[in-house]
Design a protein around this motif. Structure first.
Motif, PDB file in Angstrom:
ATOM      1  N   THR A  60      42.407  15.306  11.917  1.00 21.04           N
ATOM      2  CA  THR A  60      43.148  15.413  13.021  1.00 21.04           C
ATOM      3  C   THR A  60      43.920  14.168  13.463  1.00 21.04           C
ATOM      4  OG1 THR A  60      41.377  15.203  14.613  1.00 21.04           O
ATOM      5  CG2 THR A  60      41.898  17.453  14.040  1.00 21.04           C
ATOM      6  N   ARG A  61      42.971  12.957  13.349  1.00 25.99           N
ATOM      7  CA  ARG A  61      43.465  11.874  13.774  1.00 25.99           C
ATOM      8  C   ARG A  61      43.504  11.629  15.175  1.00 25.99           C
ATOM      9  NH1 ARG A  61      48.263   9.384   9.920  1.00 25.99           N
ATOM     10  NH2 ARG A  61      47.758   7.524  11.337  1.00 25.99           N
TER      11      ARG A  61
ATOM     12  N   SER B 254      40.890  10.640  16.620  1.00 24.78           N
ATOM     13  CA  SER B 254      40.219   9.326  16.994  1.00 24.78           C
ATOM     14  C   SER B 254      40.921   8.291  17.317  1.00 24.78           C
ATOM     15  CB  SER B 254      39.396   8.996  15.495  1.00 24.78           C
ATOM     16  OG  SER B 254      40.558   8.950  14.644  1.00 24.78           O
TER      17      SER B 254
ATOM     18  N   ASN C 248      31.562  16.316  14.446  1.00 22.98           N
ATOM     19  CA  ASN C 248      32.151  15.082  14.228  1.00 22.98           C
ATOM     20  C   ASN C 248      31.926  14.337  15.704  1.00 22.98           C
ATOM     21  OD1 ASN C 248      32.440  15.168  11.841  1.00 22.98           O
ATOM     22  ND2 ASN C 248      34.669  15.465  11.857  1.00 22.98           N
TER      23      ASN C 248
ATOM     24  N   LYS D 118      28.417  13.171  16.444  1.00 26.19           N
ATOM     25  CA  LYS D 118      27.952  12.114  15.485  1.00 26.19           C
ATOM     26  C   LYS D 118      28.405  10.844  16.218  1.00 26.19           C
ATOM     27  CE  LYS D 118      28.372  14.170  10.784  1.00 26.19           C
ATOM     28  NZ  LYS D 118      28.916  14.260   9.629  1.00 26.19           N
TER      29      LYS D 118
ATOM     30  N   PHE E  45      45.354   4.021   9.117  1.00 24.53           N
ATOM     31  CA  PHE E  45      44.305   5.115   9.216  1.00 24.53           C
ATOM     32  C   PHE E  45      44.098   5.388   7.862  1.00 24.53           C
ATOM     33  CE2 PHE E  45      43.131   9.563   8.947  1.00 24.53           C
ATOM     34  CZ  PHE E  45      42.296   9.655   9.938  1.00 24.53           C
ATOM     35  N   ILE E  46      42.724   5.715   7.565  1.00 25.53           N
ATOM     36  CA  ILE E  46      42.299   6.099   6.207  1.00 25.53           C
ATOM     37  C   ILE E  46      41.152   7.514   6.767  1.00 25.53           C
ATOM     38  CG2 ILE E  46      42.767   4.320   4.835  1.00 25.53           C
ATOM     39  CD1 ILE E  46      40.210   2.998   4.873  1.00 25.53           C
ATOM     40  N   THR E  47      41.263   8.336   5.731  1.00 25.83           N
ATOM     41  CA  THR E  47      40.469   9.547   6.030  1.00 25.83           C
ATOM     42  C   THR E  47      38.733   8.990   5.914  1.00 25.83           C
ATOM     43  OG1 THR E  47      40.125  10.086   3.661  1.00 25.83           O
ATOM     44  CG2 THR E  47      41.702  11.046   4.860  1.00 25.83           C
TER      45      THR E  47
ATOM     46  N   GLU F 261      34.559   5.677   3.313  1.00 27.28           N
ATOM     47  CA  GLU F 261      33.143   5.662   2.816  1.00 27.28           C
ATOM     48  C   GLU F 261      33.532   5.027   0.992  1.00 27.28           C
ATOM     49  OE1 GLU F 261      31.466   9.525   2.758  1.00 27.28           O
ATOM     50  OE2 GLU F 261      31.666   9.480   4.978  1.00 27.28           O
TER      51      GLU F 261
ATOM     52  N   ALA G 266      34.249   1.238   1.626  1.00 23.60           N
ATOM     53  CA  ALA G 266      33.135   0.394   2.085  1.00 23.60           C
ATOM     54  C   ALA G 266      32.012   0.217   0.968  1.00 23.60           C
ATOM     55  CB  ALA G 266      32.332   1.164   3.398  1.00 23.60           C
TER      56      ALA G 266
ATOM     57  N   ASP H 174      41.858   3.617  14.870  1.00 21.60           N
ATOM     58  CA  ASP H 174      40.830   4.091  15.647  1.00 21.60           C
ATOM     59  C   ASP H 174      39.755   3.502  16.062  1.00 21.60           C
ATOM     60  OD1 ASP H 174      39.198   4.444  13.544  1.00 21.60           O
ATOM     61  OD2 ASP H 174      39.667   6.720  13.222  1.00 21.60           O
ATOM     62  N   TYR H 175      39.612   2.189  15.961  1.00 24.83           N
ATOM     63  CA  TYR H 175      38.433   1.400  15.948  1.00 24.83           C
ATOM     64  C   TYR H 175      37.685   1.586  17.187  1.00 24.83           C
ATOM     65  CZ  TYR H 175      35.226  -2.484  16.542  1.00 24.83           C
ATOM     66  OH  TYR H 175      34.134  -3.249  16.837  1.00 24.83           O
TER      67      TYR H 175
ATOM     68  N   ASN I  50      32.436   2.598  13.827  1.00 25.61           N
ATOM     69  CA  ASN I  50      32.613   1.519  12.804  1.00 25.61           C
ATOM     70  C   ASN I  50      31.409   0.791  12.325  1.00 25.61           C
ATOM     71  OD1 ASN I  50      34.640   0.390  10.980  1.00 25.61           O
ATOM     72  ND2 ASN I  50      34.072  -1.478  11.921  1.00 25.61           N
TER      73      ASN I  50
ATOM     74  N   ARG J 251      28.803   3.203  11.111  1.00 17.27           N
ATOM     75  CA  ARG J 251      28.823   3.776   9.677  1.00 17.27           C
ATOM     76  C   ARG J 251      28.761   2.542   8.669  1.00 17.27           C
ATOM     77  NH1 ARG J 251      28.136   6.659   7.674  1.00 17.27           N
ATOM     78  NH2 ARG J 251      29.942   7.799   6.418  1.00 17.27           N
TER      79      ARG J 251
ATOM     80  N   ILE K 146      26.203   2.505   5.417  1.00 17.41           N
ATOM     81  CA  ILE K 146      26.531   2.695   4.080  1.00 17.41           C
ATOM     82  C   ILE K 146      25.964   1.335   3.291  1.00 17.41           C
ATOM     83  CG2 ILE K 146      28.739   1.919   2.487  1.00 17.41           C
ATOM     84  CD1 ILE K 146      30.210   3.930   4.795  1.00 17.41           C
TER      85      ILE K 146
HETATM   86  C1  LIG Z   1      33.099   2.870   7.523  1.00 17.02           C
HETATM   87  C2  LIG Z   1      33.475   3.563   8.238  1.00 17.02           C
HETATM   88  C3  LIG Z   1      34.156   3.258   9.426  1.00 17.02           C
HETATM   89  C4  LIG Z   1      34.432   4.102  10.321  1.00 17.02           C
HETATM   90  N1  LIG Z   1      35.104   3.404  11.506  1.00 17.02           N
HETATM   91  C5  LIG Z   1      35.429   4.454  12.561  1.00 17.02           C
HETATM   92  C6  LIG Z   1      35.965   3.997  13.890  1.00 17.02           C
HETATM   93  O1  LIG Z   1      36.133   2.476  13.792  1.00 17.02           O
HETATM   94  N2  LIG Z   1      36.399   4.860  14.616  1.00 17.02           N
HETATM   95  C7  LIG Z   1      35.994   6.113  14.349  1.00 17.02           C
HETATM   96  O2  LIG Z   1      36.463   7.142  15.497  1.00 17.02           O
HETATM   97  N3  LIG Z   1      35.924   6.917  13.399  1.00 17.02           N
HETATM   98  C8  LIG Z   1      35.220   5.817  12.554  1.00 17.02           C
HETATM   99  N4  LIG Z   1      34.670   6.303  11.000  1.00 17.02           N
HETATM  100  C9  LIG Z   1      34.443   8.055  11.227  1.00 17.02           C
HETATM  101  C10 LIG Z   1      35.560   8.749  10.771  1.00 17.02           C
HETATM  102  O3  LIG Z   1      35.849   8.392   9.178  1.00 17.02           O
HETATM  103  C11 LIG Z   1      36.662   8.899  11.617  1.00 17.02           C
HETATM  104  O4  LIG Z   1      36.110   9.312  12.765  1.00 17.02           O
HETATM  105  C12 LIG Z   1      37.390  10.230  11.182  1.00 17.02           C
HETATM  106  O5  LIG Z   1      38.003   9.898   9.782  1.00 17.02           O
HETATM  107  C13 LIG Z   1      38.411  10.334  12.177  1.00 17.02           C
HETATM  108  O6  LIG Z   1      39.432  11.288  12.028  1.00 17.02           O
HETATM  109  P1  LIG Z   1      39.485  12.397  12.980  1.00 17.02           P
HETATM  110  O7  LIG Z   1      39.911  12.005  14.224  1.00 17.02           O
HETATM  111  O8  LIG Z   1      40.681  13.412  12.291  1.00 17.02           O
HETATM  112  O9  LIG Z   1      38.166  13.215  12.917  1.00 17.02           O
HETATM  113  P2  LIG Z   1      37.820  14.491  13.440  1.00 17.02           P
HETATM  114  O10 LIG Z   1      37.324  15.318  12.235  1.00 17.02           O
HETATM  115  O11 LIG Z   1      38.757  15.079  14.351  1.00 17.02           O
HETATM  116  O12 LIG Z   1      36.528  14.258  14.388  1.00 17.02           O
HETATM  117  C14 LIG Z   1      36.787  14.349  15.907  1.00 17.02           C
HETATM  118  C15 LIG Z   1      36.235  12.966  16.597  1.00 17.02           C
HETATM  119  O13 LIG Z   1      34.805  12.703  16.148  1.00 17.02           O
HETATM  120  C16 LIG Z   1      34.549  11.355  15.644  1.00 17.02           C
HETATM  121  N5  LIG Z   1      33.874  11.334  14.228  1.00 17.02           N
HETATM  122  C17 LIG Z   1      34.488  11.800  13.250  1.00 17.02           C
HETATM  123  N6  LIG Z   1      33.832  11.546  12.108  1.00 17.02           N
HETATM  124  C18 LIG Z   1      32.596  10.866  12.611  1.00 17.02           C
HETATM  125  C19 LIG Z   1      31.362  10.360  11.987  1.00 17.02           C
HETATM  126  N7  LIG Z   1      31.346  10.544  10.824  1.00 17.02           N
HETATM  127  N8  LIG Z   1      30.695   9.652  12.869  1.00 17.02           N
HETATM  128  C20 LIG Z   1      30.893   9.158  13.776  1.00 17.02           C
HETATM  129  N9  LIG Z   1      32.069   9.975  14.708  1.00 17.02           N
HETATM  130  C21 LIG Z   1      32.681  10.711  14.026  1.00 17.02           C
HETATM  131  C22 LIG Z   1      35.896  10.689  15.877  1.00 17.02           C
HETATM  132  O14 LIG Z   1      35.839   9.980  17.031  1.00 17.02           O
HETATM  133  C23 LIG Z   1      36.942  11.654  15.722  1.00 17.02           C
HETATM  134  O15 LIG Z   1      38.104  11.728  16.410  1.00 17.02           O
HETATM  135  C24 LIG Z   1      34.183   5.735  10.123  1.00 17.02           C
HETATM  136  C25 LIG Z   1      33.752   5.808   9.068  1.00 17.02           C
HETATM  137  C26 LIG Z   1      33.422   5.204   8.132  1.00 17.02           C
HETATM  138  C27 LIG Z   1      32.963   5.477   6.772  1.00 17.02           C
END
Ligand SMILES: Cc1cc2nc3c(=O)[nH]c(=O)nc-3n(C[C@H](O)[C@H](O)[C@H](O)COP(=O)(O)OP(=O)(O)OC[C@H]3O[C@@H](n4cnc5c(N)ncnc54)[C@H](O)[C@@H]3O)c2cc1C
Length: 396
Positions: free
Chosen positions: A243-244, A246, A279, A282, A343-345, A350, A353, A377-378, A383, A386, A390
């Motif tokens: 969704t982004r 984040s 998420n 998490k 942004f990357i998924t 993963e 990293a 989204d840092y 960050n 995770r 890893i």
């Molecule tokens: C090496 C690494 C670094 C990352 N750094 C960040 C970061 O700096 N900021 C960040 O928000 N996410 C980070 N993530 C987690 C995740 O990749 C992103 O949150 C996710 O891709 C964001 O997409 P979204 O907003 O569409 O998530 P959605 O699926 O819409 O999830 C809703 C929210 O949940 C949180 N979230 C999602 N996945 C995770 C997860 N696995 N662990 C904890 N929280 C999560 C995010 O805040 C996100 O906006 C990281 C993952 C990895 C592997």
């Protein structure tokens, strides 16, 4: 009721569901909202790139600009300054003869140090500071365990919460914001004023989010209407596999509990839990993990204190990783995408990293610092948490 409160915005750049702002507006007849751009945030790291890169800085500027616009619509204004917040906010409190400074409580070490210095500076001016813990959906009082006994893995955390999950209620959006008659609003800085050459922006920017609360709310609304209400499984929702949200969540342009409540309310009883809910939990877990372990999360030995694991500090190999010149075309494509979109998924993060850690055996903290510079989204806890996982030095 207090006469005047300085409201210092930090990573809570929104009017909706903002606990501390709502409390400030309810406690004083005049509010002076302020945002301070801190040049230290944009300095170069020892590895040559900035702590906050150009794209992320641009996203922040957009978010602050929108916040100012929204506050002006409420009859107030957002004072904007550039410098050290611990000095500027204290000076404003003194100059405006404020009773209190209200702000959000942060958990990353640098932000916590700034809070403590501000608090000290305010003491000498006889001004009180009130810090609000706002970044989690659950209040610390509602956790079924003390933070010192936080479970060591997410599954156990989720299990313990499952029977008794208390998400914070929504806080009212201020109807009006009243400023004192004479104030100097200050201009929103551009990249050069933050010490960043605009040429540092990627030549080709594509698909980067635009900062601000309005965009965040629109993306959430669209997601709820198109996917949650229609029971379309998230995993198969191609254009929105991520969704982004984040991006906006990281600067607090939207609150985690607002997303949670919006998705939960719209969900039909028939569908399985929306992955956003898991998420968000998490994210919650990693916030509490950072609170529990503090600076340990940022060290190569990680929260598990794995001192025996050695990492290579190989600058040449690391440069190849950040420039997308490794032997893996797939990893190169991911890193290039990160540079032009911010942004990357999750899967791409993963893979990139894992490659740095397993194939190159390089100090993982360098990779975490690079993500910190580029990811729109840092968030420190997510960050670094995770990367801890890893690298095998963190919680499960
Ligand atoms: C090496 C690494 C670094 C990352 N750094 C960040 C970061 O700096 N900021 C960040 O928000 N996410 C980070 N993530 C987690 C995740 O990749 C992103 O949150 C996710 O891709 C964001 O997409 P979204 O907003 O569409 O998530 P959605 O699926 O819409 O999830 C809703 C929210 O949940 C949180 N979230 C999602 N996945 C995770 C997860 N696995 N662990 C904890 N929280 C999560 C995010 O805040 C996100 O906006 C990281 C993952 C990895 C592997």
């Amino acid at each position: 009721m207090a006469r005047r409160i300085i409201y210092w915005f930090r990573n809570d750049l929104r009017l909706k569901d903002n606990q501390a702002l709502s409390a400030a507006v309810g406690s004083a007849s005049e509010i002076i909202p302020v945002y301070v751009f801190d040049p230290r945030q944009f300095e170069k790291t020892k590895l040559g790139f900035r702590r906050t890169g150009a794209l992320r800085a641009r996203f922040l500027i957009e978010s602050v600009a929108e916040l100012r616009k929204n506050i002006r619509q409420k009859g107030g204004d957002l004072l904007i300054r550039t410098g050290k917040p611990e000095e500027i906010v204290a000076k404003l409190a003194e100059d405006y003869n404020a009773d209190y400074v209200y702000t959000s409580k942060e958990i990353a070490p640098q932000e916590t140090r700034i809070e403590s210095s501000l608090s000290k500076n305010l003491k000498t001016a006889n001004v009180d500071i009130k810090l609000f813990w706002m970044d989690t959906m659950i209040s610390a009082f509602d956790l079924p365990f003390p933070v010192s006994k936080l479970p060591s893995g997410f599954s156990e955390f989720e299990r313990l919460l499952s029977n008794d999950l208390k998400i914070k209620d929504q806080f009212p959006t201020p109807e009006a914001i009243t400023l004192p008659a004479d104030f100097e609003a200050g201009a929103i800085p551009g990249l050069p004023e933050l010490g960043i050459d605009p040429k540092e922006l990627p030549g080709e920017i594509s698909g980067a989010s635009t900062g601000g609360e309005t965009h965040a709310l629109a993306v959430l609304k669209e997601y709820v209407a198109q996917y949650v209400k229609k029971d379309i499984a998230y995993a198969s929702a191609e254009p929105l596999t991520d969704t982004r949200l984040s991006d906006w969540l990281s600067l607090g342009c939207i609150s985690a509990s607002y997303i949670y409540r919006s998705v939960k309310t719209a969900q039909s009883h028939a569908v399985t839990e929306d992955p956003i809910i898991t998420n968000l939990l998490k994210r919650e877990f990693l916030h509490w993990t950072l609170l529990r372990f503090g600076p340990r999360m940022f060290k190569p030995s990680g929260v598990k204190h794995h001192f025996n694991r050695r990492w290579k500090n190989d600058n040449a190999a690391f440069e190849k990783w950040i420039n997308g010149q490794t032997e893996s075309q797939a990893i190169n494509a991911i890193i290039q995408k990160l540079a032009i979109t911010g942004f990357i998924t999750a899967a791409e993060r993963e893979s990139a990293a894992q490659y740095l850690v397993d194939d190159l055996d390089i100090n993982w903290t360098w990779g975490a610092m690079y993500f910190e510079s580029l990811l729109l989204d840092y968030e420190a806890s997510v960050n670094w948490g995770r990367w801890n996982n890893i690298a095998g030095v963190g919680e499960d």
